[in-house]
Design a protein around this motif. Structure first.
Motif, PDB file in Angstrom:
ATOM      1  N   CYS A 160      -6.782  -0.431   5.976  1.00 17.82           N
ATOM      2  CA  CYS A 160      -5.438   0.162   5.858  1.00 17.82           C
ATOM      3  C   CYS A 160      -5.219   1.164   6.994  1.00 17.82           C
ATOM      4  O   CYS A 160      -4.137   1.222   7.594  1.00 17.82           O
ATOM      5  N   SER A 164      -2.402   0.987   9.856  1.00 14.42           N
ATOM      6  CA  SER A 164      -1.508   2.128   9.973  1.00 14.42           C
ATOM      7  C   SER A 164      -1.523   2.676  11.403  1.00 14.42           C
ATOM      8  O   SER A 164      -0.483   2.974  11.994  1.00 14.42           O
ATOM      9  N   TYR A 196      -1.609  -4.184  -4.870  1.00 18.41           N
ATOM     10  CA  TYR A 196      -0.214  -3.866  -4.531  1.00 18.41           C
ATOM     11  C   TYR A 196       0.174  -2.499  -5.060  1.00 18.41           C
ATOM     12  O   TYR A 196       0.891  -1.739  -4.408  1.00 18.41           O
ATOM     13  N   ALA A 200       1.147   0.605  -2.428  1.00 20.69           N
ATOM     14  CA  ALA A 200       2.441   1.280  -2.510  1.00 20.69           C
ATOM     15  C   ALA A 200       2.262   2.792  -2.504  1.00 20.69           C
ATOM     16  O   ALA A 200       3.135   3.535  -2.037  1.00 20.69           O
ATOM     17  N   ARG A 203       1.223   5.427   1.204  1.00 21.59           N
ATOM     18  CA  ARG A 203       2.088   6.149   2.144  1.00 21.59           C
ATOM     19  C   ARG A 203       2.283   7.611   1.743  1.00 21.59           C
ATOM     20  O   ARG A 203       2.595   8.449   2.565  1.00 21.59           O
ATOM     21  N   HIS A 204       2.044   7.901   0.463  1.00 18.39           N
ATOM     22  CA  HIS A 204       2.157   9.310   0.031  1.00 18.39           C
ATOM     23  C   HIS A 204       0.919  10.117   0.412  1.00 18.39           C
ATOM     24  O   HIS A 204       0.843  11.294   0.201  1.00 18.39           O
ATOM     25  N   GLU A 208       1.719   7.070   6.530  1.00 16.42           N
ATOM     26  CA  GLU A 208       3.181   7.012   6.367  1.00 16.42           C
ATOM     27  C   GLU A 208       3.759   5.624   6.596  1.00 16.42           C
ATOM     28  O   GLU A 208       4.725   5.229   5.956  1.00 16.42           O
ATOM     29  N   ASP A 211       2.656   0.275   3.729  1.00 15.20           N
ATOM     30  CA  ASP A 211       3.142   0.012   2.376  1.00 15.20           C
ATOM     31  C   ASP A 211       2.685  -1.389   1.954  1.00 15.20           C
ATOM     32  O   ASP A 211       1.975  -2.064   2.699  1.00 15.20           O
ATOM     33  N   GLU A 212       3.120  -1.810   0.774  1.00 21.53           N
ATOM     34  CA  GLU A 212       2.614  -3.076   0.223  1.00 21.53           C
ATOM     35  C   GLU A 212       2.977  -4.296   1.065  1.00 21.53           C
ATOM     36  O   GLU A 212       2.321  -5.326   0.981  1.00 21.53           O
TER      37      GLU A 212
END
Ligand SMILES: Cc1cc2nc3c(=O)[nH]c(=O)nc-3n(C[C@H](O)[C@H](O)[C@H](O)COP(=O)(O)OP(=O)(O)OC[C@H]3O[C@@H](n4cnc5c(N)ncnc54)[C@H](O)[C@@H]3O)c2cc1C
Length: 440
Positions: A160, A164, A196, A200, A203-204, A208, A211-212
Protein backbone atom coordinates in the motif's frame (compact mmCIF):
# COMPACT_ATOMS: atom_id res chain seq x y z
CA UNK A 1 -8.61 -40.03 52.39
CA UNK A 2 -5.63 -39.25 50.15
CA UNK A 3 -2.19 -39.62 51.68
CA UNK A 4 0.30 -36.74 51.50
CA UNK A 5 2.41 -38.53 48.86
CA UNK A 6 -0.61 -39.48 46.75
CA UNK A 7 0.00 -38.91 43.04
CA UNK A 8 -2.43 -36.47 41.49
CA UNK A 9 -4.51 -37.48 38.48
CA UNK A 10 -2.84 -35.73 35.59
CA UNK A 11 -4.95 -34.58 32.62
CA UNK A 12 -2.90 -33.15 29.78
CA UNK A 13 -4.56 -31.09 27.04
CA UNK A 14 -2.46 -30.28 23.97
CA UNK A 15 -3.42 -27.08 22.16
CA UNK A 16 -5.11 -24.06 23.72
CA UNK A 17 -7.32 -23.01 20.79
CA UNK A 18 -11.10 -22.85 20.40
CA UNK A 19 -11.58 -26.34 21.85
CA UNK A 20 -8.57 -26.86 24.15
CA UNK A 21 -8.70 -23.54 26.00
CA UNK A 22 -12.36 -23.96 26.83
CA UNK A 23 -11.69 -27.51 28.02
CA UNK A 24 -8.84 -26.59 30.40
CA UNK A 25 -10.94 -23.78 31.82
CA UNK A 26 -13.77 -26.21 32.56
CA UNK A 27 -11.41 -28.85 33.97
CA UNK A 28 -9.48 -26.35 36.09
CA UNK A 29 -12.65 -24.70 37.39
CA UNK A 30 -14.20 -28.06 38.28
CA UNK A 31 -11.28 -30.01 39.73
CA UNK A 32 -8.89 -27.34 40.99
CA UNK A 33 -5.37 -28.27 42.01
CA UNK A 34 -5.99 -30.43 45.08
CA UNK A 35 -6.14 -33.92 43.61
CA UNK A 36 -5.79 -33.17 39.94
CA UNK A 37 -3.14 -31.60 37.81
CA UNK A 38 -4.64 -30.07 34.70
CA UNK A 39 -1.90 -29.20 32.22
CA UNK A 40 -2.17 -27.25 29.00
CA UNK A 41 0.67 -27.71 26.52
CA UNK A 42 0.66 -24.94 23.92
CA UNK A 43 3.39 -23.72 21.58
CA UNK A 44 2.24 -20.06 21.65
CA UNK A 45 2.16 -17.73 24.66
CA UNK A 46 -1.16 -16.13 23.80
CA UNK A 47 -4.45 -17.26 22.28
CA UNK A 48 -6.18 -15.45 19.43
CA UNK A 49 -9.50 -16.95 18.29
CA UNK A 50 -8.77 -18.31 14.81
CA UNK A 51 -11.93 -16.99 13.11
CA UNK A 52 -10.58 -13.47 13.78
CA UNK A 53 -7.35 -14.04 11.84
CA UNK A 54 -8.54 -12.45 8.58
CA UNK A 55 -9.30 -9.26 10.55
CA UNK A 56 -5.84 -9.41 12.15
CA UNK A 57 -4.34 -9.91 8.68
CA UNK A 58 -5.95 -6.75 7.29
CA UNK A 59 -5.29 -4.66 10.40
CA UNK A 60 -9.04 -4.26 11.13
CA UNK A 61 -8.40 -5.96 14.47
CA UNK A 62 -5.46 -5.37 16.78
CA UNK A 63 -4.70 -8.86 18.08
CA UNK A 64 -2.76 -7.34 21.00
CA UNK A 65 -6.10 -6.18 22.39
CA UNK A 66 -7.98 -9.43 21.86
CA UNK A 67 -5.32 -12.02 22.71
CA UNK A 68 -5.50 -14.06 25.92
CA UNK A 69 -2.24 -14.70 27.78
CA UNK A 70 -2.08 -18.35 28.85
CA UNK A 71 -0.10 -17.55 32.02
CA UNK A 72 -2.71 -15.26 33.52
CA UNK A 73 -5.57 -17.44 32.28
CA UNK A 74 -4.13 -20.57 33.92
CA UNK A 75 -3.54 -18.72 37.17
CA UNK A 76 -7.19 -17.63 37.21
CA UNK A 77 -8.67 -21.02 36.31
CA UNK A 78 -6.52 -23.50 38.21
CA UNK A 79 -4.59 -25.32 35.50
CA UNK A 80 -0.88 -25.29 34.61
CA UNK A 81 0.44 -23.97 31.31
CA UNK A 82 3.52 -25.50 29.68
CA UNK A 83 4.98 -23.56 26.79
CA UNK A 84 6.12 -26.18 24.30
CA UNK A 85 5.55 -28.01 21.05
CA UNK A 86 4.04 -31.47 21.22
CA UNK A 87 5.79 -33.92 18.91
CA UNK A 88 5.01 -37.46 20.07
CA UNK A 89 3.56 -39.88 22.60
CA UNK A 90 5.09 -42.80 24.47
CA UNK A 91 1.87 -44.69 25.05
CA UNK A 92 3.49 -47.51 27.04
CA UNK A 93 4.93 -45.01 29.56
CA UNK A 94 1.88 -42.70 29.22
CA UNK A 95 4.02 -39.69 28.48
CA UNK A 96 3.82 -36.95 25.87
CA UNK A 97 7.05 -35.81 24.25
CA UNK A 98 7.73 -32.10 23.78
CA UNK A 99 10.26 -30.77 21.26
CA UNK A 100 13.31 -28.85 22.53
CA UNK A 101 12.47 -25.21 23.28
CA UNK A 102 14.69 -22.94 21.23
CA UNK A 103 15.51 -19.26 21.65
CA UNK A 104 15.03 -16.88 18.68
CA UNK A 105 18.67 -17.43 17.66
CA UNK A 106 18.31 -21.24 17.75
CA UNK A 107 19.96 -21.75 21.16
CA UNK A 108 18.41 -24.70 22.97
CA UNK A 109 16.80 -23.41 26.18
CA UNK A 110 15.01 -26.58 27.28
CA UNK A 111 15.95 -30.02 25.94
CA UNK A 112 13.38 -32.46 24.54
CA UNK A 113 11.32 -33.57 27.54
CA UNK A 114 8.34 -35.60 28.61
CA UNK A 115 5.17 -35.02 30.64
CA UNK A 116 3.28 -37.84 32.30
CA UNK A 117 -0.45 -38.15 31.70
CA UNK A 118 -3.27 -40.24 33.06
CA UNK A 119 -5.62 -38.84 30.44
CA UNK A 120 -4.67 -36.97 27.32
CA UNK A 121 -6.72 -34.70 25.05
CA UNK A 122 -5.23 -33.69 21.70
CA UNK A 123 -6.65 -30.40 20.37
CA UNK A 124 -3.93 -29.14 18.01
CA UNK A 125 -6.31 -27.83 15.31
CA UNK A 126 -5.57 -27.84 11.61
CA UNK A 127 -3.20 -26.36 9.05
CA UNK A 128 -3.83 -25.16 5.51
CA UNK A 129 -3.95 -27.97 2.96
CA UNK A 130 -1.97 -27.26 -0.22
CA UNK A 131 -3.02 -30.63 -1.70
CA UNK A 132 0.61 -31.14 -2.78
CA UNK A 133 0.29 -28.46 -5.49
CA UNK A 134 3.81 -27.40 -6.49
CA UNK A 135 5.07 -24.05 -5.23
CA UNK A 136 2.17 -23.31 -2.87
CA UNK A 137 4.09 -23.87 0.37
CA UNK A 138 6.95 -21.66 -0.85
CA UNK A 139 5.11 -18.85 -2.60
CA UNK A 140 1.72 -18.46 -0.92
CA UNK A 141 0.87 -17.01 2.46
CA UNK A 142 -1.57 -18.78 4.76
CA UNK A 143 -3.70 -17.66 7.70
CA UNK A 144 -2.98 -20.58 10.02
CA UNK A 145 -1.92 -18.54 13.03
CA UNK A 146 -1.17 -15.09 14.36
CA UNK A 147 2.34 -15.06 12.81
CA UNK A 148 0.90 -15.74 9.38
CA UNK A 149 -1.70 -13.00 9.81
CA UNK A 150 0.95 -10.51 11.02
CA UNK A 151 3.23 -11.40 8.09
CA UNK A 152 0.40 -10.80 5.63
CA UNK A 153 -0.48 -7.44 7.21
CA UNK A 154 3.12 -6.20 7.05
CA UNK A 155 3.48 -7.13 3.40
CA UNK A 156 0.07 -5.66 2.58
CA UNK A 157 1.00 -2.36 4.20
CA UNK A 158 4.34 -2.28 2.39
CA UNK A 159 2.57 -2.64 -0.95
CA UNK A 160 0.00 0.00 0.00
CA UNK A 161 2.90 2.34 0.81
CA UNK A 162 4.56 1.49 -2.51
CA UNK A 163 1.41 2.38 -4.44
CA UNK A 164 0.74 5.48 -2.39
CA UNK A 165 4.30 6.69 -2.93
CA UNK A 166 4.19 6.02 -6.68
CA UNK A 167 0.92 7.92 -7.01
CA UNK A 168 2.19 10.86 -4.97
CA UNK A 169 5.40 11.04 -7.00
CA UNK A 170 3.70 10.81 -10.40
CA UNK A 171 0.22 12.19 -10.84
CA UNK A 172 -0.52 9.91 -13.81
CA UNK A 173 0.64 6.67 -12.10
CA UNK A 174 -1.95 3.89 -12.15
CA UNK A 175 -0.56 1.51 -9.55
CA UNK A 176 -2.45 -1.24 -7.71
CA UNK A 177 -1.91 -3.73 -4.92
CA UNK A 178 -2.74 -7.04 -6.59
CA UNK A 179 -3.84 -9.88 -4.34
CA UNK A 180 -4.77 -13.39 -5.48
CA UNK A 181 -6.72 -15.46 -2.96
CA UNK A 182 -7.10 -19.16 -3.72
CA UNK A 183 -10.17 -20.75 -2.11
CA UNK A 184 -13.73 -19.42 -2.21
CA UNK A 185 -14.71 -20.81 1.19
CA UNK A 186 -15.48 -18.65 4.21
CA UNK A 187 -11.84 -17.69 4.88
CA UNK A 188 -11.12 -16.50 1.32
CA UNK A 189 -14.41 -14.62 1.01
CA UNK A 190 -14.10 -12.93 4.41
CA UNK A 191 -10.51 -11.91 3.72
CA UNK A 192 -11.41 -10.39 0.33
CA UNK A 193 -14.20 -8.25 1.81
CA UNK A 194 -12.17 -7.24 4.86
CA UNK A 195 -9.36 -5.98 2.59
CA UNK A 196 -11.77 -3.44 1.06
CA UNK A 197 -12.83 -2.31 4.51
CA UNK A 198 -9.20 -1.81 5.56
CA UNK A 199 -8.17 -0.10 2.30
CA UNK A 200 -10.97 2.42 2.67
CA UNK A 201 -9.64 3.40 6.10
CA UNK A 202 -5.98 3.73 5.08
CA UNK A 203 -6.36 7.23 3.69
CA UNK A 204 -7.22 8.46 7.18
CA UNK A 205 -3.85 7.20 8.42
CA UNK A 206 -1.40 9.05 6.24
CA UNK A 207 -1.83 7.30 2.89
CA UNK A 208 -3.88 10.20 1.50
CA UNK A 209 -3.97 9.01 -2.09
CA UNK A 210 -4.71 5.37 -1.29
CA UNK A 211 -8.23 4.03 -1.32
CA UNK A 212 -10.09 0.82 -2.14
CA UNK A 213 -9.94 1.54 -5.87
CA UNK A 214 -6.20 0.80 -5.64
CA UNK A 215 -6.89 -2.85 -4.75
CA UNK A 216 -7.11 -5.56 -7.40
CA UNK A 217 -8.31 -8.74 -5.76
CA UNK A 218 -8.90 -12.03 -7.55
CA UNK A 219 -10.71 -14.81 -5.71
CA UNK A 220 -10.12 -18.20 -7.31
CA UNK A 221 -12.38 -21.17 -6.63
CA UNK A 222 -11.98 -24.66 -8.11
CA UNK A 223 -15.68 -25.57 -7.66
CA UNK A 224 -18.63 -24.23 -9.63
CA UNK A 225 -19.35 -21.48 -7.05
CA UNK A 226 -17.96 -19.85 -3.94
CA UNK A 227 -19.24 -20.73 -0.44
CA UNK A 228 -20.26 -24.32 -1.23
CA UNK A 229 -21.42 -24.81 2.38
CA UNK A 230 -24.15 -22.17 1.99
CA UNK A 231 -27.37 -22.28 -0.07
CA UNK A 232 -26.90 -21.18 -3.68
CA UNK A 233 -28.95 -18.00 -3.24
CA UNK A 234 -26.64 -16.76 -0.46
CA UNK A 235 -23.52 -17.66 -2.41
CA UNK A 236 -24.90 -15.60 -5.30
CA UNK A 237 -25.62 -12.68 -2.95
CA UNK A 238 -22.04 -12.88 -1.63
CA UNK A 239 -20.65 -13.03 -5.19
CA UNK A 240 -22.68 -9.94 -6.15
CA UNK A 241 -21.45 -8.06 -3.09
CA UNK A 242 -17.82 -9.00 -3.74
CA UNK A 243 -18.04 -8.03 -7.41
CA UNK A 244 -19.69 -4.77 -6.42
CA UNK A 245 -16.68 -4.07 -4.19
CA UNK A 246 -14.35 -4.79 -7.12
CA UNK A 247 -13.28 -8.40 -6.50
CA UNK A 248 -12.86 -10.56 -9.58
CA UNK A 249 -14.55 -13.85 -8.64
CA UNK A 250 -13.37 -16.82 -10.71
CA UNK A 251 -15.09 -20.19 -10.29
CA UNK A 252 -14.33 -23.55 -11.94
CA UNK A 253 -10.67 -22.53 -12.06
CA UNK A 254 -8.16 -25.11 -10.86
CA UNK A 255 -4.76 -23.98 -9.68
CA UNK A 256 -1.94 -26.26 -10.81
CA UNK A 257 1.11 -24.37 -9.53
CA UNK A 258 2.16 -21.29 -7.59
CA UNK A 259 5.28 -19.42 -8.69
CA UNK A 260 6.72 -16.24 -7.19
CA UNK A 261 3.93 -13.67 -7.76
CA UNK A 262 2.03 -15.96 -10.15
CA UNK A 263 -0.86 -18.38 -9.74
CA UNK A 264 -0.79 -20.86 -12.61
CA UNK A 265 -4.21 -22.25 -13.56
CA UNK A 266 -5.14 -25.44 -15.40
CA UNK A 267 -6.98 -23.44 -18.05
CA UNK A 268 -3.73 -21.74 -19.06
CA UNK A 269 -4.50 -18.24 -17.73
CA UNK A 270 -1.87 -17.16 -15.23
CA UNK A 271 -2.81 -14.68 -12.52
CA UNK A 272 -0.09 -12.28 -11.48
CA UNK A 273 -0.25 -10.70 -8.04
CA UNK A 274 1.90 -8.97 -5.43
CA UNK A 275 0.51 -11.16 -2.67
CA UNK A 276 -0.64 -14.77 -3.03
CA UNK A 277 -2.87 -16.23 -0.32
CA UNK A 278 -3.81 -19.90 -0.08
CA UNK A 279 -7.11 -20.58 1.72
CA UNK A 280 -8.33 -23.67 -0.12
CA UNK A 281 -8.93 -26.18 2.65
CA UNK A 282 -7.46 -27.62 5.83
CA UNK A 283 -5.92 -30.84 7.09
CA UNK A 284 -4.59 -31.93 10.46
CA UNK A 285 -0.84 -31.49 11.14
CA UNK A 286 1.05 -34.35 9.47
CA UNK A 287 2.98 -35.41 12.58
CA UNK A 288 -0.28 -36.83 13.98
CA UNK A 289 0.18 -39.67 11.48
CA UNK A 290 3.27 -40.78 13.39
CA UNK A 291 1.64 -41.13 16.82
CA UNK A 292 0.63 -44.77 16.32
CA UNK A 293 -3.07 -43.86 16.47
CA UNK A 294 -5.60 -44.29 13.66
CA UNK A 295 -5.72 -41.29 11.33
CA UNK A 296 -7.91 -40.26 8.39
CA UNK A 297 -6.79 -39.34 4.85
CA UNK A 298 -6.53 -35.75 6.13
CA UNK A 299 -4.17 -36.78 8.96
CA UNK A 300 -6.96 -36.30 11.54
CA UNK A 301 -7.10 -38.61 14.56
CA UNK A 302 -10.08 -40.91 14.14
CA UNK A 303 -12.32 -40.86 17.23
CA UNK A 304 -15.40 -42.84 18.22
CA UNK A 305 -18.70 -41.37 19.47
CA UNK A 306 -17.19 -40.71 22.94
CA UNK A 307 -14.34 -38.71 21.32
CA UNK A 308 -11.79 -41.28 22.48
CA UNK A 309 -9.26 -42.29 19.85
CA UNK A 310 -9.99 -45.71 18.40
CA UNK A 311 -6.81 -47.33 19.75
CA UNK A 312 -6.45 -45.79 23.18
CA UNK A 313 -9.34 -45.01 25.50
CA UNK A 314 -7.17 -42.70 27.64
CA UNK A 315 -6.51 -40.46 24.65
CA UNK A 316 -9.23 -38.13 23.37
CA UNK A 317 -9.07 -35.82 20.36
CA UNK A 318 -11.31 -32.79 19.77
CA UNK A 319 -11.75 -29.99 17.24
CA UNK A 320 -10.23 -29.72 13.77
CA UNK A 321 -7.58 -32.37 14.46
CA UNK A 322 -10.10 -35.18 14.95
CA UNK A 323 -12.30 -37.01 12.51
CA UNK A 324 -15.68 -38.15 13.78
CA UNK A 325 -18.37 -39.40 11.44
CA UNK A 326 -21.75 -39.66 13.21
CA UNK A 327 -23.64 -42.94 12.73
CA UNK A 328 -25.70 -42.97 9.55
CA UNK A 329 -23.79 -40.07 7.97
CA UNK A 330 -21.16 -40.23 5.28
CA UNK A 331 -19.25 -37.07 6.14
CA UNK A 332 -17.28 -36.27 9.28
CA UNK A 333 -18.18 -33.32 11.51
CA UNK A 334 -16.77 -30.20 9.75
CA UNK A 335 -13.72 -28.35 11.09
CA UNK A 336 -15.50 -25.42 12.70
CA UNK A 337 -15.23 -23.41 15.89
CA UNK A 338 -18.75 -24.49 16.92
CA UNK A 339 -17.74 -28.17 16.58
CA UNK A 340 -14.60 -27.57 18.69
CA UNK A 341 -16.74 -25.81 21.33
CA UNK A 342 -19.29 -28.66 21.45
CA UNK A 343 -16.56 -31.29 21.56
CA UNK A 344 -14.87 -29.51 24.48
CA UNK A 345 -18.13 -29.85 26.45
CA UNK A 346 -18.45 -33.58 25.64
CA UNK A 347 -14.76 -34.28 26.35
CA UNK A 348 -15.13 -32.57 29.74
CA UNK A 349 -18.22 -34.65 30.61
CA UNK A 350 -16.59 -37.88 29.40
CA UNK A 351 -13.30 -37.35 31.25
CA UNK A 352 -15.34 -36.88 34.39
CA UNK A 353 -17.39 -40.02 33.71
CA UNK A 354 -14.29 -42.04 32.90
CA UNK A 355 -12.67 -41.04 36.20
CA UNK A 356 -15.93 -41.72 38.08
CA UNK A 357 -16.24 -45.16 36.44
CA UNK A 358 -19.50 -44.23 34.70
CA UNK A 359 -20.47 -45.01 31.10
CA UNK A 360 -19.41 -42.29 28.67
CA UNK A 361 -21.91 -40.27 26.64
CA UNK A 362 -21.87 -40.08 22.85
CA UNK A 363 -21.07 -36.81 21.12
CA UNK A 364 -23.91 -35.28 19.11
CA UNK A 365 -23.03 -32.49 16.74
CA UNK A 366 -25.62 -29.72 16.53
CA UNK A 367 -25.05 -27.76 13.35
CA UNK A 368 -26.26 -24.26 14.20
CA UNK A 369 -25.54 -23.14 10.66
CA UNK A 370 -22.74 -21.08 9.21
CA UNK A 371 -22.24 -17.39 8.73
CA UNK A 372 -19.86 -15.51 6.49
CA UNK A 373 -18.98 -11.91 7.19
CA UNK A 374 -18.34 -9.60 4.26
CA UNK A 375 -16.94 -7.09 6.74
CA UNK A 376 -19.12 -3.99 7.26
CA UNK A 377 -20.65 -4.48 3.82
CA UNK A 378 -22.85 -7.51 4.49
CA UNK A 379 -23.15 -10.81 6.35
CA UNK A 380 -24.76 -13.90 4.89
CA UNK A 381 -25.43 -17.32 6.27
CA UNK A 382 -27.85 -19.97 7.23
CA UNK A 383 -29.11 -20.90 10.65
CA UNK A 384 -30.11 -24.43 11.55
CA UNK A 385 -32.27 -25.50 14.43
CA UNK A 386 -35.33 -27.32 15.64
CA UNK A 387 -36.91 -24.02 16.58
CA UNK A 388 -36.95 -22.79 13.00
CA UNK A 389 -37.65 -26.26 11.59
CA UNK A 390 -34.48 -26.83 9.58
CA UNK A 391 -32.36 -24.39 7.64
CA UNK A 392 -33.06 -20.66 7.41
CA UNK A 393 -31.12 -18.30 5.16
CA UNK A 394 -30.27 -14.99 6.82
CA UNK A 395 -28.59 -11.81 5.66
CA UNK A 396 -27.92 -8.30 6.88
CA UNK A 397 -28.21 -7.01 10.42
CA UNK A 398 -29.58 -10.21 11.96
CA UNK A 399 -26.80 -12.25 10.36
CA UNK A 400 -24.22 -9.68 11.55
CA UNK A 401 -25.61 -9.84 15.09
CA UNK A 402 -25.44 -13.65 15.19
CA UNK A 403 -21.93 -13.58 13.65
CA UNK A 404 -20.57 -11.20 16.32
CA UNK A 405 -22.36 -13.22 19.00
CA UNK A 406 -20.19 -16.24 18.14
CA UNK A 407 -17.05 -14.47 19.35
CA UNK A 408 -18.88 -13.18 22.40
CA UNK A 409 -19.90 -16.74 23.24
CA UNK A 410 -16.26 -17.81 22.90
CA UNK A 411 -15.22 -15.06 25.32
CA UNK A 412 -17.79 -16.26 27.86
CA UNK A 413 -16.70 -19.90 27.30
CA UNK A 414 -13.05 -19.17 28.11
CA UNK A 415 -13.45 -16.42 30.75
CA UNK A 416 -16.75 -17.20 32.44
CA UNK A 417 -19.78 -14.89 32.40
CA UNK A 418 -18.47 -11.98 34.48
CA UNK A 419 -15.14 -11.39 32.75
CA UNK A 420 -16.60 -12.44 29.39
CA UNK A 421 -19.27 -9.73 29.58
CA UNK A 422 -16.74 -7.16 30.85
CA UNK A 423 -14.52 -7.91 27.84
CA UNK A 424 -17.44 -7.54 25.44
CA UNK A 425 -18.03 -4.10 26.96
CA UNK A 426 -14.34 -3.21 26.68
CA UNK A 427 -14.50 -4.30 23.03
CA UNK A 428 -17.26 -1.74 22.41
CA UNK A 429 -15.26 1.00 24.14
CA UNK A 430 -12.13 0.10 22.15
CA UNK A 431 -14.07 0.41 18.92
CA UNK A 432 -14.76 4.03 19.85
CA UNK A 433 -11.41 5.07 21.31
CA UNK A 434 -8.87 3.03 19.32
CA UNK A 435 -7.73 3.64 15.73
CA UNK A 436 -9.75 1.75 13.11
CA UNK A 437 -6.65 0.02 11.77
CA UNK A 438 -3.54 -1.56 13.25
CA UNK A 439 -0.76 -0.22 11.07
CA UNK A 440 2.37 -1.57 12.77
C1 LIG B 1 -9.52 -17.09 8.90
C2 LIG B 1 -10.42 -18.16 9.52
C3 LIG B 1 -11.77 -17.88 9.71
C4 LIG B 1 -12.60 -18.86 10.31
N1 LIG B 1 -13.91 -18.54 10.50
C5 LIG B 1 -14.72 -19.43 11.14
C6 LIG B 1 -16.08 -19.11 11.41
O1 LIG B 1 -16.56 -18.03 11.06
N2 LIG B 1 -16.85 -20.04 12.06
C7 LIG B 1 -16.34 -21.25 12.45
O2 LIG B 1 -17.08 -22.05 13.04
N3 LIG B 1 -15.06 -21.58 12.22
C8 LIG B 1 -14.23 -20.71 11.56
N4 LIG B 1 -12.93 -21.05 11.31
C9 LIG B 1 -12.44 -22.37 11.74
C10 LIG B 1 -12.13 -22.37 13.24
O3 LIG B 1 -11.22 -21.35 13.52
C11 LIG B 1 -11.58 -23.72 13.67
O4 LIG B 1 -12.49 -24.73 13.29
C12 LIG B 1 -11.36 -23.78 15.18
O5 LIG B 1 -10.46 -22.78 15.60
C13 LIG B 1 -10.84 -25.16 15.57
O6 LIG B 1 -10.57 -25.19 16.94
P1 LIG B 1 -9.43 -26.16 17.51
O7 LIG B 1 -9.45 -26.02 18.99
O8 LIG B 1 -9.61 -27.51 16.93
O9 LIG B 1 -8.08 -25.61 16.88
P2 LIG B 1 -7.41 -24.15 17.02
O10 LIG B 1 -8.38 -23.14 17.45
O11 LIG B 1 -6.69 -23.94 15.73
O12 LIG B 1 -6.34 -24.37 18.19
C14 LIG B 1 -5.27 -25.24 18.05
C15 LIG B 1 -4.21 -24.83 19.06
O13 LIG B 1 -3.20 -25.84 19.11
C16 LIG B 1 -1.92 -25.23 19.13
N5 LIG B 1 -0.97 -26.20 18.56
C17 LIG B 1 -0.94 -26.66 17.29
N6 LIG B 1 0.04 -27.57 17.15
C18 LIG B 1 0.66 -27.68 18.36
C19 LIG B 1 1.74 -28.46 18.84
N7 LIG B 1 2.39 -29.33 18.06
N8 LIG B 1 2.11 -28.31 20.13
C20 LIG B 1 1.45 -27.43 20.95
N9 LIG B 1 0.41 -26.67 20.54
C21 LIG B 1 0.01 -26.80 19.26
C22 LIG B 1 -2.10 -23.99 18.28
O14 LIG B 1 -1.10 -23.02 18.56
C23 LIG B 1 -3.49 -23.55 18.68
O15 LIG B 1 -3.46 -22.68 19.78
C24 LIG B 1 -12.06 -20.11 10.70
C25 LIG B 1 -10.71 -20.37 10.51
C26 LIG B 1 -9.89 -19.41 9.90
C27 LIG B 1 -8.42 -19.73 9.69
Amino acid sequence: MDGPGQRKTQIVVIGGGAGGLELVRRLGAHYGRKRHDIILVERNRTHVWKPLLHEVATGSLDANLDEVGYRSHCHRWGYRYFSGTFEGIDRAAREVILAPLLDDDGTELIARHRIRYDYLVIAVGSVTNDFGIPGVAKNCMVLDDRDGADRFRNRLLNHCLRVSRAMTARGDADEHVRIAIVGGGATGVELAAELYNAAAALRHYGLEVFDESRLQITLIEAGPRILPALPERLAEAATDELEHLGVQVLSDVKVVEARPHVIVTGSGGDIEADLLVWAAGVKAPEFLGGLGLETSRNCQLVVGPTLQTTQDERIFAIGDCCSFTPAGQDRPVPPRAQAAHQMAATAFANLKRLMDGKPLKPFTYHDHGSLVSLSRFSTVGSLMGNLIGGRMAIEGRLARFVYTSLYRMHLVAIHGWLKGLALILVGHVNRIVRPRLKLH
